[in-house]
Design a protein around this motif. Sequence first.
Motif, PDB file in Angstrom:
ATOM      1  N   ALA A  37       0.834  -1.202   0.000  1.00  0.00           N
ATOM      2  CA  ALA A  37       0.000   0.000   0.000  1.00  0.00           C
ATOM      3  C   ALA A  37       0.869   1.251   0.000  1.00  0.00           C
ATOM      4  CB  ALA A  37      -0.942  -0.004   1.200  1.00  0.00           C
ATOM      5  N   ALA A  38       1.950   1.228   0.768  1.00  0.00           N
ATOM      6  CA  ALA A  38       2.863   2.376   0.797  1.00  0.00           C
ATOM      7  C   ALA A  38       3.504   2.584  -0.572  1.00  0.00           C
ATOM      8  CB  ALA A  38       3.931   2.173   1.864  1.00  0.00           C
ATOM      9  N   ALA A  39       3.868   1.494  -1.230  1.00  0.00           N
ATOM     10  CA  ALA A  39       4.448   1.593  -2.570  1.00  0.00           C
ATOM     11  C   ALA A  39       3.423   2.147  -3.561  1.00  0.00           C
ATOM     12  CB  ALA A  39       4.954   0.223  -3.027  1.00  0.00           C
ATOM     13  N   ALA A  40       2.166   1.739  -3.415  1.00  0.00           N
ATOM     14  CA  ALA A  40       1.112   2.239  -4.301  1.00  0.00           C
ATOM     15  C   ALA A  40       0.899   3.742  -4.103  1.00  0.00           C
ATOM     16  CB  ALA A  40      -0.191   1.486  -4.058  1.00  0.00           C
ATOM     17  N   VAL A  41       0.955   4.192  -2.855  1.00  0.00           N
ATOM     18  CA  VAL A  41       0.803   5.625  -2.566  1.00  0.00           C
ATOM     19  C   VAL A  41       1.954   6.407  -3.184  1.00  0.00           C
ATOM     20  CG1 VAL A  41       0.862   7.350  -0.722  1.00  0.00           C
ATOM     21  CG2 VAL A  41      -0.596   5.344  -0.493  1.00  0.00           C
ATOM     22  N   GLU A  42       3.163   5.906  -3.008  1.00  0.00           N
ATOM     23  CA  GLU A  42       4.329   6.609  -3.563  1.00  0.00           C
ATOM     24  C   GLU A  42       4.246   6.661  -5.089  1.00  0.00           C
ATOM     25  OE1 GLU A  42       7.441   8.929  -3.843  1.00  0.00           O
ATOM     26  OE2 GLU A  42       6.469   8.390  -1.963  1.00  0.00           O
ATOM     27  N   SER A  43       3.830   5.585  -5.707  1.00  0.00           N
ATOM     28  CA  SER A  43       3.686   5.555  -7.160  1.00  0.00           C
ATOM     29  C   SER A  43       2.615   6.547  -7.617  1.00  0.00           C
ATOM     30  CB  SER A  43       3.324   4.137  -7.601  1.00  0.00           C
ATOM     31  OG  SER A  43       3.078   4.104  -8.977  1.00  0.00           O
ATOM     32  N   ALA A  44       1.510   6.600  -6.898  1.00  0.00           N
ATOM     33  CA  ALA A  44       0.429   7.527  -7.249  1.00  0.00           C
ATOM     34  C   ALA A  44       0.877   8.971  -7.077  1.00  0.00           C
ATOM     35  CB  ALA A  44      -0.802   7.238  -6.401  1.00  0.00           C
TER      36      ALA A  44
END
Length: 89
Positions: A37-44
């Motif tokens: 989820a943290a990786a998805a936030v950073e990507s977004a």
Amino acid sequence: MVKASGKGTAENPMVSVVNNDVPTDPVALAAKRREQAAAAVESARRKVERQEQHLAAASTKEKKDRAKEHLAAAETALAQALAEQKGLA
């Protein structure tokens, strides 16, 4: 050679699939989901920044309109990623 029985299944359909990369501990699973989820936030966030740059660089009205649409979609994706991350906290 295994001959099909004509009933839609093979005579010996047993297959063992082992994936040692997937943790079975619930705490480890939760930690992995939080990490994803943290990786998805950073990507977004990076996507929003990129779309803001595209909007700033747009030279025509059509390009600006399209960049605004893409920025809105990126912001929506960021909001969804943040909500998912918050739900896993």
